[in-house]
Every structure is written in C-alpha cells, then in structure tokens.
Write an enzyme that holds these catalytic residues in place. Structure first.
Site, PDB file in Angstrom:
ATOM      1  N   TYR A   1      37.897  40.212  45.527  1.00 55.51           N
ATOM      2  CA  TYR A   1      38.985  40.613  44.596  1.00 55.51           C
ATOM      3  C   TYR A   1      37.747  41.920  43.497  1.00 55.51           C
ATOM      4  CZ  TYR A   1      42.654  37.258  44.662  1.00 55.51           C
ATOM      5  OH  TYR A   1      43.525  37.004  45.611  1.00 55.51           O
ATOM      6  N   ARG A   2      36.643  42.313  44.654  1.00 56.40           N
ATOM      7  CA  ARG A   2      35.915  42.850  44.273  1.00 56.40           C
ATOM      8  C   ARG A   2      35.165  42.420  42.945  1.00 56.40           C
ATOM      9  NH1 ARG A   2      34.873  47.166  47.384  1.00 56.40           N
ATOM     10  NH2 ARG A   2      33.447  48.045  46.394  1.00 56.40           N
TER      11      ARG A   2
END
Length: 207
Positions: free
Chosen positions: A184-185
């Site tokens: 999810y960065r």
C-alpha cells in the site's frame, strides 16, 4: 584515498550507514540481482542541466562510493563544472524492493588507485578505454572498430597502461537514505544526513 581522513569518516552514525549499505549490497548479490552494483549516477552541468545514467559501483568504504569512467566524457565534464552528484541503487529482489539514495561531493581518485583498478580489468576493456572517445560523435561503427584494432596492435604482447584520460572518482556522502518498500506504499524511509559542522544525524521520513 590518500588525503587525510575526514572527521565524518569515523562518526558512528556514518559508519552505521556504510555498514548498512554493505549489508544490503551483500543481500542483493545473494538474492541473485542481475547487476547488484548498478547505480544511477545523476550529475549537473554549470547551467543546471541534469543528466543521469547507469554506472557500476566498484568499491565503497569510509571514503565513499567509487566508480570509474573516461575523464573526457560528458559526465566527467559535468563533474568538473559541478562536483556534486547523486546515486540511486534499486534492488527489486530484496523484500518489497529496496532503494538506497546517496548524495555528496565528488572528486577524482589518486592516480595510484586508478592504476590499480585499471590493471584488474579484462584486457578487452583496457583496449576499449584507449579506443573510445566517450560521448563524442562517432561517424560510424567502423571508425570505432578501427581505433580498437589500432590500440590492440599497439599493445600486442605487452601490458596495457591506463590511459591518462581514464580513471576513478569517489563520492563522499553527506546524505544516505534507505528506502524499504511496503504494501500500500506505506514505505519505510531512513535518512542519515551530515550537517555543516560535520556531525551526522538520523531520522525517518514520511513515505
């Protein structure tokens, strides 16, 4: 390097950062990265125009990150005009991908260091260093092959000396950032930074 050791060479945080980089490089090699020492080298000319290309790291120690090139190349001209540069390593096979970003001042290595590395290169690469006018206009491939053949004949049966226009540089870091990819960065970013008084600090950055 032959110059006296810089104060930050023995700073515990700096040593920690260099050791951390060396550990990650070893992991990248063990993970089967195709070119674990490949790094993007970004330079800037006197007018502020930025260029980037991939070169290979040849050594790293307390003095910094070493690489070699033609002193008449475009990158060398840019380093002469603006002796600051940035490096970026990207290892896709480590964890969720890992980057290491390095910034600092660049200077030429002593001739003895360049001589020693040049002597370790394959003979074909040594001949190529004499034949190539790196970054200059090449009229056709035959012209390059003719220069290679001429250099090969010139040093037939003898050791190939290092060309005076070829040698090494060392980038002495003032910033080293470790970037660890996450789902999810939500990445982890760990920055080591040298202040103007020579002291190193460490802090985390938002992804």
């Amino acid at each position: 390097m032959t110059e006296s050791t810089r104060p930050y060479d023995v700073d515990p945080l700096y040593q920690q950062a260099i050791a951390g980089f060396a550990g990650l490089l070893a992991q990248a090699e063990q993970a089967g990265e195709p070119e674990p020492t490949a790094m993007t080298l970004a330079t800037c000319d006197g007018d502020g125009r930025v260029s980037a290309r991939i070169v290979l790291l040849k050594a790293v120690d307390a003095a910094g990150f070493r690489f070699f090139t033609n002193y008449e190349s475009a990158k060398a001209q840019q380093l002469a005009a603006h002796p600051q540069a940035a490096l970026c390593f990207h290892w896709k096979r480590l964890r969720e991908q890992v980057q290491v970003r390095v910034e600092g001042r660049v200077q030429r290595l002593p001739e003895a260091d360049s001589d020693a590395y040049f002597a370790s290169r394959p003979r074909g690469s040594q001949i190529g260093a004499w034949a190539s006018r790196q970054s200059q206009t090449l009229p056709d491939r035959a012209a390059f092959e003719a220069r290679y053949a001429e250099a090969e004949a010139r040093y037939s049966g003898a050791e190939v000396p290092r060309p005076p226009h070829w040698g090494g540089y060392v980038l002495a870091p003032d910033r080293i950032e470790f970037w660890f990819g996450a789902e999810y960065r939500l990445h982890d970013r760990d920055l080591y930074e040298r202040s103007g008084d020579g002291q190193w600090s460490r802090r985390n950055l938002y992804p």
